[in-house]
Design a protein around this motif. Structure first.
Motif, mmCIF file in Angstrom:
data_model
loop_
_atom_site.group_PDB
_atom_site.id
_atom_site.type_symbol
_atom_site.label_atom_id
_atom_site.label_comp_id
_atom_site.label_asym_id
_atom_site.label_seq_id
_atom_site.Cartn_x
_atom_site.Cartn_y
_atom_site.Cartn_z
ATOM 1 N N GLY A 258 0.784 -1.223 0.000
ATOM 2 C CA GLY A 258 0.000 0.000 0.000
ATOM 3 C C GLY A 258 0.816 1.273 0.000
ATOM 4 N N LEU A 259 2.123 1.180 0.226
ATOM 5 C CA LEU A 259 2.985 2.365 0.195
ATOM 6 C C LEU A 259 3.420 2.656 -1.230
ATOM 7 N N VAL A 260 3.612 3.930 -1.517
ATOM 8 C CA VAL A 260 4.206 4.351 -2.783
ATOM 9 C C VAL A 260 5.439 5.160 -2.414
ATOM 10 N N ILE A 261 6.604 4.691 -2.856
ATOM 11 C CA ILE A 261 7.877 5.337 -2.528
ATOM 12 C C ILE A 261 8.457 5.885 -3.829
ATOM 13 N N ALA A 262 8.412 7.200 -3.983
ATOM 14 C CA ALA A 262 8.889 7.852 -5.204
ATOM 15 C C ALA A 262 10.247 8.489 -4.943
ATOM 16 N N PRO A 263 11.308 8.016 -5.621
ATOM 17 C CA PRO A 263 12.626 8.625 -5.448
ATOM 18 C C PRO A 263 12.626 10.071 -5.939
ATOM 19 N N THR B 251 16.526 10.996 -0.863
ATOM 20 C CA THR B 251 15.263 11.663 -0.590
ATOM 21 C C THR B 251 14.137 10.964 -1.346
ATOM 22 N N TYR B 252 13.027 10.753 -0.642
ATOM 23 C CA TYR B 252 11.878 10.059 -1.215
ATOM 24 C C TYR B 252 10.589 10.756 -0.806
ATOM 25 N N LYS B 253 9.589 10.665 -1.669
ATOM 26 C CA LYS B 253 8.228 11.060 -1.300
ATOM 27 C C LYS B 253 7.488 9.747 -1.066
ATOM 28 N N ILE B 254 7.001 9.568 0.157
ATOM 29 C CA ILE B 254 6.324 8.320 0.505
ATOM 30 C C ILE B 254 4.864 8.620 0.804
ATOM 31 N N THR B 255 4.000 7.838 0.204
ATOM 32 C CA THR B 255 2.573 7.924 0.506
ATOM 33 C C THR B 255 2.221 6.726 1.375
ATOM 34 N N TYR B 256 1.811 7.015 2.612
ATOM 35 C CA TYR B 256 1.418 5.973 3.562
ATOM 36 C C TYR B 256 -0.097 5.801 3.523
ATOM 37 N N PRO B 257 -0.565 4.567 3.450
ATOM 38 C CA PRO B 257 -2.013 4.348 3.459
ATOM 39 C C PRO B 257 -2.546 4.386 4.893
ATOM 40 N N PRO B 258 -3.827 4.677 5.046
ATOM 41 C CA PRO B 258 -4.420 4.576 6.386
ATOM 42 C C PRO B 258 -4.585 3.099 6.749
ATOM 43 N N LEU B 259 -4.331 2.766 7.996
ATOM 44 C CA LEU B 259 -4.472 1.381 8.474
ATOM 45 C C LEU B 259 -5.313 1.375 9.740
ATOM 46 N N ALA C 40 10.190 -1.990 -8.949
ATOM 47 C CA ALA C 40 9.117 -1.036 -8.701
ATOM 48 C C ALA C 40 7.880 -1.730 -8.136
ATOM 49 N N GLU C 41 7.783 -3.035 -8.303
ATOM 50 C CA GLU C 41 6.594 -3.751 -7.854
ATOM 51 C C GLU C 41 6.764 -4.428 -6.504
ATOM 52 N N ASP C 42 8.007 -4.866 -6.159
ATOM 53 C CA ASP C 42 8.108 -5.705 -4.970
ATOM 54 C C ASP C 42 9.086 -5.235 -3.926
ATOM 55 N N ALA C 43 9.362 -3.937 -3.876
ATOM 56 C CA ALA C 43 10.319 -3.431 -2.893
ATOM 57 C C ALA C 43 9.760 -3.544 -1.489
ATOM 58 N N PRO C 44 10.591 -3.963 -0.526
ATOM 59 C CA PRO C 44 10.112 -4.015 0.843
ATOM 60 C C PRO C 44 10.150 -2.638 1.469
ATOM 61 N N VAL C 45 9.323 -2.429 2.410
ATOM 62 C CA VAL C 45 9.321 -1.181 3.149
ATOM 63 C C VAL C 45 9.317 -1.525 4.613
ATOM 64 N N ALA C 46 10.279 -0.972 5.352
ATOM 65 C CA ALA C 46 10.415 -1.345 6.759
ATOM 66 C C ALA C 46 9.367 -0.705 7.639
ATOM 67 N N ASP C 47 8.908 0.491 7.272
ATOM 68 C CA ASP C 47 7.967 1.201 8.138
ATOM 69 C C ASP C 47 6.531 0.905 7.769
#
Length: 196
Positions: A85-90, A100-108, A189-196
């Motif tokens: 659900g995250l979008v991480i744009a370099p 530096t990244y722009k990250i869109t976090y989804p509501p959970l 671009a499809e399967d990157a892990p995100v730690a947060d």
């Protein structure tokens, strides 16, 4: 390269003007005729090392200073990474000193599992409300707020409320590895892990 050479004469003239020297003064100092220097500056005479070396010595510059090198395209064209659900744009080029990244976090509905990893993270909330659980602290950051923290402290991040939160995040090298690498390889671009 041709355009760079065409700019050599005007650059030579600009440096001479910066020094406050007339055409005659620089020509005399460099041991050439004023007409030769005039033709060099106007592009009517082809530049050679024999002509440029005495001029650059007198002006205190290098020949390279007279050649315009075109700057590389400054636009960042890297694909966004999507995961859970995250979008991480370099926002910086590959290999940049600043990650530096722009990250869109989804509501959970539930807070994600707290994570720990080497590194530091700095973030700035662009829009929405961001919930940051950092150790025993449970914080909600709103638009315009920033936070910086040691990622060795257990932490979790997600959007608070019913809307996504957009954040600018800056990581050190360890933080980048946790957010954009899988098992030592760069994530797709499809399967990157995100730690947060």
């Amino acid at each position: 390269m041709r355009e760079a050479l065409e700019q050599m004469g005007p650059r030579l003239r600009a440096v001479r003007h910066d020094k406050g020297w007339t055409l005659d003064e620089l020509a005399a100092r460099a041991g050439m005729s004023p007409s030769t220097l005039s033709r060099l500056e106007s592009g009517k005479r082809q530049a050679s090392l024999e002509l440029l070396l005495p001029l650059t010595r007198q002006l205190g510059i290098r020949i390279d200073d007279l050649i315009s090198v075109e700057a590389p395209d400054p636009r960042v064209r890297r694909p966004a990474i999507r995961r859970d659900g995250l979008v991480i744009a370099p926002l910086a080029p590959e290999g940049s000193a600043v990650h530096t990244y722009k990250i869109t976090y989804p509501p959970l509905r539930e807070l994600p599992e707290l994570r720990v990893h080497d590194g530091y993270e700095w973030l700035y909330v662009l829009s929405g409300r961001l919930r940051l659980r950092l150790g025993e602290q449970d914080l909600v950051l709103t638009r315009g707020e920033a936070a910086e923290f040691d990622t060795r402290i257990p932490h979790a991040i997600h959007a608070a409320g019913g809307k996504p939160a957009q954040v600018i995040s800056i990581f050190n090298d360890d933080g980048v590895r946790m957010h954009t690498h899988v098992g030592g390889a760069v994530a797709s671009a499809e399967d990157a892990p995100v730690a947060d």
